[in-house]
Write an enzyme that holds these catalytic residues in place. Structure first.
Site, PDB file in Angstrom:
ATOM      1  N   ASP A 144       0.830  -1.108   0.022  1.00 48.66           N
ATOM      2  CA  ASP A 144      -0.069   0.077  -0.408  1.00 48.66           C
ATOM      3  C   ASP A 144       0.592   1.099   0.171  1.00 48.66           C
ATOM      4  OD1 ASP A 144      -2.329  -1.541   0.217  1.00 48.66           O
ATOM      5  OD2 ASP A 144      -2.499  -1.387   2.441  1.00 48.66           O
ATOM      6  N   ARG A 190      -5.977   0.134   0.638  1.00 45.11           N
ATOM      7  CA  ARG A 190      -6.773   0.427   1.156  1.00 45.11           C
ATOM      8  C   ARG A 190      -7.756   1.881   0.805  1.00 45.11           C
ATOM      9  NH1 ARG A 190      -4.440  -2.294   5.888  1.00 45.11           N
ATOM     10  NH2 ARG A 190      -5.826  -4.018   5.669  1.00 45.11           N
ATOM     11  N   LEU A 300      -2.861 -11.108  -6.856  1.00 47.54           N
ATOM     12  CA  LEU A 300      -2.201 -11.397  -7.859  1.00 47.54           C
ATOM     13  C   LEU A 300      -1.005  -9.909  -7.567  1.00 47.54           C
ATOM     14  CD1 LEU A 300      -5.111 -11.766 -10.785  1.00 47.54           C
ATOM     15  CD2 LEU A 300      -3.221 -13.986  -9.643  1.00 47.54           C
TER      16      LEU A 300
HETATM   17  O1  F6P Z   1      -1.605  -5.153   3.939  1.00 47.78           O
HETATM   18  C1  F6P Z   1      -2.465  -4.420   2.676  1.00 47.78           C
HETATM   19  C2  F6P Z   1      -3.344  -4.985   1.595  1.00 47.78           C
HETATM   20  O2  F6P Z   1      -2.832  -5.588   1.040  1.00 47.78           O
HETATM   21  C3  F6P Z   1      -4.165  -4.356   0.896  1.00 47.78           C
HETATM   22  O3  F6P Z   1      -4.317  -3.222  -0.265  1.00 47.78           O
HETATM   23  C4  F6P Z   1      -5.325  -4.815   1.567  1.00 47.78           C
HETATM   24  O4  F6P Z   1      -7.141  -4.334   1.472  1.00 47.78           O
HETATM   25  C5  F6P Z   1      -5.960  -5.540   2.511  1.00 47.78           C
HETATM   26  O5  F6P Z   1      -4.210  -5.565   2.635  1.00 47.78           O
HETATM   27  C6  F6P Z   1      -5.732  -7.156   2.042  1.00 47.78           C
HETATM   28  O6  F6P Z   1      -5.765  -7.789   3.338  1.00 47.78           O
HETATM   29  P1  F6P Z   1      -6.633  -9.283   3.037  1.00 47.78           P
HETATM   30  O7  F6P Z   1      -5.560  -9.837   2.124  1.00 47.78           O
HETATM   31  O8  F6P Z   1      -6.208  -9.590   4.878  1.00 47.78           O
HETATM   32  O9  F6P Z   1      -8.023  -9.407   3.327  1.00 47.78           O
END
Ligand code: F6P
Length: 412
Positions: A144, A190, A300
């Site tokens: 992120d 996010r 991915l």
């Molecule tokens: O930690 C970064 C991230 O890849 C975010 O971009 C994303 O919203 C989140 O993790 C998704 O997390 P998880 O795989 O736990 O759902």
């Protein structure tokens, strides 16, 4: 003096280079003479149930180290576990520190993002109040790119490189039939638009790049979005649009929550964001009556080690190595940060920074890097991002596919 025992954990969402930081930690700790280098399985959450391994029994050869650099996702497994406040519940702290004592740990390293730095802060505060002599160091990681105090984070460059690459491919695919079509691509990040902005990297002499990008820093308005799509369609048949998973309307509601997807919330209170592109492409198909597709890059974009940025790999190793050295020298409650000394030629240095200035904070995409219509980025973003995606580290191919380092401890 030889380094004392080390334990390392990986936490939060994985990246394509998080294991390179693990390699950096392993190599530096070994060079400094650490007797034992342990790895937590599933971060502190796993530690709470005594789940850890001796890394020297798993990384045996130079080939293993090379493979680990090329292995996506978290080799040690991960967690999204928020330590309770010690005043509400001390049990978790007692359990963790009992295990650290049993393993004679002197150095605790945690590779993660802003939530994981909350863990470093809490554990180091607890150790201080109990006069426990363990150093706690954070190693930055997140696709992120939203950690404050650092120029960028390991993991971002590789995801940006992947996103730029797949946008070039998706855009080409959109032109084949010559009919009206809209492809909406959903990108992680996010509440920060760094990764969505990196779709713009695909704009090169051989590719026009995305037609619009929508970052979460700007409130999203569905009806002006539809108007913009309709207007652009008057001069162009195939449109490719990048949208952030974290788009919100003016009332602060995630666009993906307008769909019928079930929204899961983790222990840090983060909602699982998915379905924005799907929702919007359905809306475009209904209102504008043209063919649409939605593509969610989903996991991915964070595990594409076949198109990893070598710069990112090198910096991830550097961050891990510097954290070990700093810990050995007596630093604690800090995270490694990058400072860009020069952009052309690109040169960074690593420093340490107080964890309190970093934990639980988010760095957003600067709004002044967006064009006036807020649907593309200015040259400042390209200048910032391009050095981070340079060079590759080719996979080690076996049987036509990349080979990774296998951790049988996680496969249960
Ligand atoms: O930690 C970064 C991230 O890849 C975010 O971009 C994303 O919203 C989140 O993790 C998704 O997390 P998880 O795989 O736990 O759902």
């Amino acid at each position: 003096m030889k380094m004392g025992n080390v334990i390392v954990g990986q936490s939060g969402g994985p990246t394509a280079v998080i294991n390179s930081s693990l390699v950096g930690i392993f190599q530096a700790a070994r060079e400094l003479g650490a007797t034992k280098i342990y790895g937590m399985l599933h971060g502190v959450e796993g530690l709470l149930s005594d789940k850890y391994i001796d890394l020297s029994e798993h990384i045996l050869t130079e080939l293993d180290e090379e493979l680990l650099k090329r292995t996506p996702s978290s080799y040690l497994g991960s967690c999204r576990y928020k330590l309770p406040d010690v005043k509400d519940d001390e049990k978790a702290y007692i359990n963790i520190f009992n295990l650290l004592k049993k393993l004679e740990i002197e150095h605790f390293l945690y590779i993660g993002g802003n939530d994981s730095m909350d863990t470093i802060q809490k554990l180091s505060d607890y150790a201080k109040t109990k006069n426990i002599n363990i150093s706690f160091m954070g190693v930055p990681k997140t696709i992120d790119n939203d950690l404050v105090m650092t120029d960028h984070t390991p993991g971002f460059g590789s995801s940006a490189k992947y996103i730029g690459t797949v946008f070039k491919e998706i855009i080409r695919d959109g032109y084949v039939y010559g009919n009206k079509n809209v492809t909406i691509v959903e990108i992680m990040g996010r509440n920060a638009g760094w990764l969505t902005a990196s779709a713009s990297l695909s704009r090169m002499s051989d590719c026009p790049g995305p037609d619009m990008i929508f970052v979460p820093e700007i409130p999203f308005d569905i009806s002006s979005f539809l108007t913009k799509v309709e207007d652009t369609q008057k001069r162009k048949s195939s449109l490719v649009i990048a949208v952030s998973e974290g788009l919100k309307d003016k009332d602060g509601r995630y666009i993906c929550e307008l769909s019928e997807h079930v929204v899961f919330t983790d222990s840090f209170g983060h909602k699982s964001l998915t379905g924005t592109a799907d929702f919007l492409s359905d809306m475009v198909a209904r209102k504008l009556g043209c063919k649409t597709r939605s593509i969610e890059l989903s996991t991915l974009q964070r595990c594409a080690s076949h198109i990893v940025s070598r710069t990112d790999i090198n910096e991830a190793i550097l961050a891990g190595g510097h954290a070990v050295k700093a810990s050995y020298e007596g630093h604690s409650a800090e995270m490694i940060i990058f400072e860009r000394i020069s952009n052309d030629p690109y040169h960074i240095i690593t420093k340490t920074c107080d964890i309190k200035l970093i934990a639980n904070k988010e760095k957003k995409l600067p709004l002044e890097w967006l064009t006036d219509d807020r649907m593309f980025v200015k040259k400042e973003f390209f200048t910032y991002c391009r050095p981070l995606i340079q060079s590759e580290l080719n996979p080690i191919m076996v049987g036509g596919l990349p080979l990774h380092l296998y951790n049988e401890e996680l496969m249960f």
